[in-house]
Design an enzyme around this catalytic site. Structure first.
Site, short mmCIF file in Angstrom:
data_model
loop_
_atom_site.label_atom_id
_atom_site.label_comp_id
_atom_site.label_asym_id
_atom_site.label_seq_id
_atom_site.Cartn_x
_atom_site.Cartn_y
_atom_site.Cartn_z
N LYS A 43 -16.81 71.50 27.32
CA LYS A 43 -17.50 72.74 27.01
C LYS A 43 -16.56 73.95 27.07
O LYS A 43 -16.85 74.99 26.52
CB LYS A 43 -18.63 72.99 28.03
CG LYS A 43 -19.60 71.86 28.21
CD LYS A 43 -20.72 72.29 29.18
CE LYS A 43 -21.77 71.23 29.36
NZ LYS A 43 -21.26 70.06 30.13
N GLU A 99 -8.56 73.30 22.62
CA GLU A 99 -8.83 73.19 24.07
C GLU A 99 -8.73 74.57 24.72
O GLU A 99 -8.00 75.44 24.25
CB GLU A 99 -7.78 72.28 24.73
CG GLU A 99 -8.20 70.84 24.88
CD GLU A 99 -9.28 70.62 25.95
OE1 GLU A 99 -9.99 71.58 26.30
OE2 GLU A 99 -9.41 69.49 26.40
N ASP A 100 -9.44 74.72 25.81
CA ASP A 100 -9.27 75.95 26.60
C ASP A 100 -8.02 75.85 27.46
O ASP A 100 -7.28 76.82 27.60
CB ASP A 100 -10.51 76.23 27.47
CG ASP A 100 -10.93 75.04 28.32
OD1 ASP A 100 -10.52 73.90 28.00
OD2 ASP A 100 -11.66 75.23 29.31
N ASP A 103 -3.95 71.09 31.42
CA ASP A 103 -3.50 71.19 32.81
C ASP A 103 -2.57 70.00 33.08
O ASP A 103 -1.36 70.08 32.84
CB ASP A 103 -4.74 71.20 33.70
CG ASP A 103 -4.44 71.41 35.17
OD1 ASP A 103 -3.27 71.28 35.57
OD2 ASP A 103 -5.36 71.69 35.95
N PHE A 154 -6.05 78.07 39.85
CA PHE A 154 -7.36 77.62 39.37
C PHE A 154 -8.00 78.78 38.60
O PHE A 154 -8.37 79.80 39.17
CB PHE A 154 -8.26 77.19 40.53
CG PHE A 154 -9.55 76.59 40.03
CD1 PHE A 154 -9.57 75.31 39.49
CD2 PHE A 154 -10.73 77.32 40.06
CE1 PHE A 154 -10.75 74.76 39.00
CE2 PHE A 154 -11.91 76.78 39.58
CZ PHE A 154 -11.92 75.49 39.05
N VAL A 155 -8.06 78.63 37.28
CA VAL A 155 -8.50 79.73 36.44
C VAL A 155 -9.93 79.51 35.95
O VAL A 155 -10.35 78.38 35.69
CB VAL A 155 -7.56 79.94 35.22
CG1 VAL A 155 -6.33 80.69 35.62
CG2 VAL A 155 -7.19 78.62 34.56
N ASP A 161 -14.92 77.07 33.77
CA ASP A 161 -15.97 77.17 34.77
C ASP A 161 -15.49 76.95 36.21
O ASP A 161 -14.42 76.41 36.45
CB ASP A 161 -17.07 76.15 34.49
CG ASP A 161 -16.64 74.72 34.84
OD1 ASP A 161 -15.57 74.29 34.37
OD2 ASP A 161 -17.35 74.05 35.61
N ARG A 167 -18.43 80.72 33.09
CA ARG A 167 -17.89 80.58 31.73
C ARG A 167 -18.07 81.86 30.92
O ARG A 167 -17.35 82.09 29.96
CB ARG A 167 -18.58 79.42 31.01
CG ARG A 167 -18.34 78.05 31.64
CD ARG A 167 -18.81 76.97 30.67
NE ARG A 167 -19.02 75.68 31.31
CZ ARG A 167 -18.08 74.75 31.45
NH1 ARG A 167 -16.86 74.96 31.01
NH2 ARG A 167 -18.36 73.59 32.03
C1 PRP Z 1 -11.08 70.79 31.32
C2 PRP Z 1 -10.49 71.36 30.06
C3 PRP Z 1 -9.78 70.19 29.45
C4 PRP Z 1 -9.31 69.41 30.66
C5 PRP Z 1 -7.84 69.68 30.88
O1 PRP Z 1 -12.27 70.12 31.03
O2 PRP Z 1 -11.49 71.87 29.20
O3 PRP Z 1 -10.64 69.39 28.65
O4 PRP Z 1 -10.08 69.87 31.77
O5 PRP Z 1 -7.37 69.06 32.05
P1 PRP Z 1 -6.16 68.03 32.06
O6 PRP Z 1 -5.09 68.56 31.17
O7 PRP Z 1 -5.75 68.01 33.51
O8 PRP Z 1 -6.67 66.69 31.62
P2 PRP Z 1 -13.40 69.75 32.11
O9 PRP Z 1 -13.33 68.29 32.42
O10 PRP Z 1 -13.32 70.69 33.26
O11 PRP Z 1 -14.74 69.96 31.30
P3 PRP Z 1 -15.34 71.32 30.68
O12 PRP Z 1 -14.46 71.72 29.52
O13 PRP Z 1 -16.70 70.91 30.22
O14 PRP Z 1 -15.38 72.38 31.75
#
Ligand code: PRP
Length: 178
Positions: A43, A99-100, A103, A154-155, A161, A167
């Site tokens: 999301k 992607e947002d 990480d 942690f952003v 979120d 969000r």
């Molecule tokens: C977050 C973000 C990426 C992922 C990145 O998703 O949107 O999809 O983590 O992390 P990584 O590079 O360590 O794999 P999340 O699982 O938090 O779901 P969300 O987007 O619904 O908040």
């Protein structure tokens, strides 16, 4: 008031807007006359995605998939799940994954492997935030379009979120851990 959490601004709404215009212009130029399928990874990417596609001056199709790896935790579980798949086939399409944040890179590595099996004409990545350095297992990920490189904070906000909330904060903040 943003929230009761101890938040500090990392990227203002204006900086985000300006960078998205640059990314949109770059993407517009790079794809020439090719039609593009832009895939939002739900999301977290929704706000970025909505602003980015309006900065791309090309015909675009949109699609959505949802991936989960964090749950309510602040650390990736390392187990990636597609919880909602694309609606349309991307075979033969030029696909841009949005992607947002990248990480650990585990989610993106999984998505690339998964989407490559569907034989798109091309597959590129656009992320608003990229955390560096990444672990050795994902250090070689090629990120085609990266909004901002950030360090290990942690952003939240602008789609990202904290336990499902925050969000809708219009800027990117980080949680100040006392
Ligand atoms: C977050 C973000 C990426 C992922 C990145 O998703 O949107 O999809 O983590 O992390 P990584 O590079 O360590 O794999 P999340 O699982 O938090 O779901 P969300 O987007 O619904 O908040």
């Amino acid at each position: 008031m943003k929230t009761e959490l101890p938040l500090k601004t990392l990227l203002s709404a204006q900086r985000i807007r300006d960078r998205i215009l640059e990314l949109g212009a770059q993407i517009t130029a790079d794809y020439g006359h090719d039609e593009l399928t832009v895939v939002a990874v739900l999301k977290g990417s929704v706000l970025f995605f909505a602003d980015l596609i309006r900065a791309i001056d090309r015909p675009v199709m949109v699609d959505f998939l949802e991936v989960s790896s964090y749950g309510d935790e602040t650390k990736s579980s390392g187990v990636i799940r597609i919880t909602k798949d694309l609606t349309h086939s991307v075979t033969g399409q030029h696909v841009l994954i949005v992607e947002d944040i990248i990480d650990t890179g585990l989610t993106m590595r999984y998505l690339l492997e998964n989407l490559r099996t569907r034989r798109p004409a091309s597959l590129r990545i656009c992320t608003l935030l990229e955390k560096l350095p990444r672990p050795a297992s994902t250090a070689d990920l090629v990120i085609d379009y990266s909004g901002f490189i950030i360090d290990d904070k942690f952003v939240i906000g602008y789609g990202l979120d904290h336990k499902g909330y925050c969000r809708n904060i219009p800027e990117i903040c980080y949680l100040e851990v006392p």
